[in-house]
Design a protein around this motif. Structure first.
Motif, PDB file in Angstrom:
ATOM      1  N   THR A   1     -96.607 -14.987 -70.096  1.00 40.03           N
ATOM      2  CA  THR A   1     -97.365 -16.108 -69.721  1.00 40.03           C
ATOM      3  C   THR A   1     -97.725 -16.439 -68.268  1.00 40.03           C
ATOM      4  OG1 THR A   1     -95.553 -17.730 -69.489  1.00 40.03           O
ATOM      5  CG2 THR A   1     -96.612 -17.508 -71.647  1.00 40.03           C
ATOM      6  N   GLN A   2     -96.737 -15.426 -67.668  1.00 37.85           N
ATOM      7  CA  GLN A   2     -96.782 -15.678 -65.864  1.00 37.85           C
ATOM      8  C   GLN A   2     -96.453 -17.021 -65.432  1.00 37.85           C
ATOM      9  OE1 GLN A   2     -96.894 -12.910 -63.777  1.00 37.85           O
ATOM     10  NE2 GLN A   2     -96.692 -11.968 -65.661  1.00 37.85           N
ATOM     11  N   LYS A   3     -95.771 -17.780 -66.131  1.00 38.25           N
ATOM     12  CA  LYS A   3     -95.224 -18.958 -65.743  1.00 38.25           C
ATOM     13  C   LYS A   3     -93.700 -19.082 -65.526  1.00 38.25           C
ATOM     14  CE  LYS A   3     -98.757 -21.705 -67.906  1.00 38.25           C
ATOM     15  NZ  LYS A   3     -99.167 -22.907 -68.674  1.00 38.25           N
ATOM     16  N   VAL A   4     -93.074 -20.003 -65.052  1.00 39.26           N
ATOM     17  CA  VAL A   4     -91.736 -20.266 -64.638  1.00 39.26           C
ATOM     18  C   VAL A   4     -91.124 -20.944 -65.857  1.00 39.26           C
ATOM     19  CG1 VAL A   4     -89.978 -20.895 -63.074  1.00 39.26           C
ATOM     20  CG2 VAL A   4     -92.246 -20.160 -62.093  1.00 39.26           C
ATOM     21  N   ASP A   5     -90.015 -20.231 -66.494  1.00 42.68           N
ATOM     22  CA  ASP A   5     -89.342 -20.864 -67.460  1.00 42.68           C
ATOM     23  C   ASP A   5     -88.021 -21.623 -66.846  1.00 42.68           C
ATOM     24  OD1 ASP A   5     -91.061 -20.210 -69.364  1.00 42.68           O
ATOM     25  OD2 ASP A   5     -90.033 -18.293 -70.011  1.00 42.68           O
TER      26      ASP A   5
END
Length: 540
Positions: free
Chosen positions: A197-201
């Protein structure tokens, strides 16, 4: 006489002496040593190896391995790895600690530390550093990699872990607190980049019993620092606590209506909003997506801009994209808006599910558009130039309806009421007036007009002495004509009715005399009329 035989000597047997007291103390000492040795052997556990980046403060035979200030082992030796890059600490553990030396067991060196959470490890200033052990589960293990920083959370703390998804990490760090109504109820355990997702978890932990406050309807947002925003609602500022300013923080809230439902299980996933305002305004249900085409400039519209219905926010802009129609040679900007049906409360109706509410709202939108509902851009702030999408009833609007274009429902638009454009138009008019008044043409025209009026005054002054005799003569002529007509009427008497032209001629002469008298009176009041002509009477 013979001598008597001598008696044989006999040994004297004496009873053995008791053990001397001199040997009691050595025997006791040996027994104690044997007991201590036996006890040490009984408590002797396995030898483990812990690898650290550096061994500052660790001493062989002195540094202890502890758990909650209870000794579990002692460091026996310190040596470097073969490449001299790290330190291997070998320690003898107690037999009681052996069951807890597993795959997930953690070790770290306790030193004095100063962080946003406070000062820790001050006791080591007197007693020296020690190695803290955090038991773990898994298969037995004897070789470990030590932590350079203490773990944020230890395994024996009850609570639930949750996953937060954010577009960027901003000021959050490992150990940042999680707040609920100003109370610290958890910590951030860590974070990683999601390759899909190219997001930060972000891994969050909420301690018991506060984990019961987290429900599927809960909203998490970044509460770090001071949040200042200027929008359609004015200036919005939220100041965080000093802990949040230093180490960052996350805050969450749950609607009161959701508290009666079951709390979220451990591992539940949530979105992390940028601020509280965004968390509160985001639709809770599935939003309805509509498209609006604007042919003019849409400066000030961006993702997240409010969408209002009759002045109340019911959604926000989801996407803005400039497009060019090559067939019609037209530039236009489709704006995708997301509307939350739950923002419009339906009165005097049955209780419906979220899907039914959305379906009813779509039907109401179609009906409203038939009665003149249109989308237009409206300025929200003259300072920032921000605009909003406003749904308003437009009087005398052309018939229209919601149509499906490119698989999207499109709301008809109306010309924008942009205060900034109006002010710019007024500004342009003022510039033109200023340019016209500042030019040489106006100055020349004013001089010519002044010269003409001066000349006209001179002519009026020269003609005015001659006008008075003319007016007197006209009055005398009118009076003489009136007297002549009266005498003629008396002479004719009743015979005047026998002629057809004479009475009409007398009437015309009477009217002429009356007109001459009126002309004389007007010239008496307005002598300049001989030059300028008769002026139009002002309207009442």
């Amino acid at each position: 006489m013979s001598e008597a035989p001598a008696q044989e000597p006999r040994a004297r047997v004496a009873a053995a002496r008791r053990l001397s007291l001199v040997w009691v103390i050595p025997i006791i000492a040996v027994a104690v040593v044997i007991g201590i040795g036996w006890r040490a052997l009984a408590q002797r556990g396995p030898t483990i190896a812990i690898t650290f980046d550096a061994g500052e403060g660790i001493q062989s035979g002195q540094t202890k391995i502890r758990r909650k200030d209870v000794d579990l082992g002692t460091v026996e030796s310190i040596q470097l790895t073969s490449d001299l890059s790290r330190v291997i600490v070998r320690a003898r553990m107690l037999r009681s600690a052996a069951p807890y030396l597993n795959t997930h067991t953690q070790f770290w060196i306790v030193r004095p530390r100063i962080s946003a959470e406070g000062v820790s490890g001050l006791a080591t200033l007197v007693s020296g550093v020690f190695i803290e052990m955090n038991p773990g589960r898994g298969t037995p293990q004897r070789d470990f990699t030590g932590l350079e920083e203490p773990p944020v959370l230890q395994s024996d703390v009850p609570g639930h872990s949750f996953m937060l998804h954010a577009a960027q990490l901003t000021s959050l760090n490992q150990g940042s607190s999680i707040f609920y109504r100003g109370l610290s109820v958890g910590e951030i355990l860590g974070y990683s980049l999601n390759e899909k997702t190219q997001k930060v978890d972000i891994y969050a932990f909420v301690r018991a019993p506060y984990e019961k406050l987290v429900h599927p309807e809960t909203r998490f947002w970044n509460a770090s620092g001071v949040d200042v925003s200027i929008g359609a609602q004015g200036v919005h500022m939220v100041a965080s606590s000093w802990q949040q300013l230093l180490s960052g923080g996350v805050e969450f809230a749950t609607p009161a209506s959701a508290m009666d439902d079951a709390p979220s299980p451990s591992g539940a996933q949530f979105r992390l909003y940028d601020d509280r305002y965004s968390a509160e305004k985001d639709p809770r249900g599935t939003p309805l997506l509509y498209r609006v085409d604007f042919t003019g400039a849409v400066a000030g519209i961006e993702h997240g801009s409010p969408v209002q219905l009759l002045g109340s926010q019911i959604g926000q802009v989801q996407h803005v994209e400039l497009q060019y129609d090559d067939r019609r040679h037209l530039l236009h900007t489709p704006v995708i808006v997301a509307i939350d049906p739950a923002r419009v409360k339906i009165m005097n109706g049955p209780v419906r599910s979220a899907a039914e509410v959305a379906e009813d709202f779509a039907a109401h939108m179609q009906e409203w558009v038939k009665h003149g509902l249109r989308a237009r851009l409206t300025s929200a702030s003259l300072i920032t130039g921000q605009q909003i999408v406003s749904l308003e009833m437009v009087p005398d609007a052309a018939p229209a309806r919601i149509e499906r274009i490119d698989s999207q429902l499109q709301i008809p638009s109306a010309p924008s009421v942009d205060v900034a454009q109006i002010l710019e138009s007024v500004h342009r008019i003022l510039r033109h007036i200023d340019r016209a008044t500042a030019g040489p043409e106006l100055s020349h025209a004013m001089k010519e007009l002044d010269r003409t009026l001066t000349h006209l005054d001179q002519i009026t002054g020269e003609v005015e002495p001659q006008i008075q005799p003319l007016i007197t003569s006209l009055r005398q002529s009118a009076e003489a004509a009136q007297r002549t007509l009266e005498q003629a009427g008396n002479v004719l008497g009743s015979n005047a009715a026998q002629g057809t032209d004479l009475p009409r001629m007398l009437q015309e002469l009477t009217d002429a005399a009356r007109s001459v008298k009126a002309l004389a009176d007007y010239l008496d009041r307005h002598p300049e009329a001989l030059i300028r002509g008769k002026q139009k009477d002002p309207e009442p």
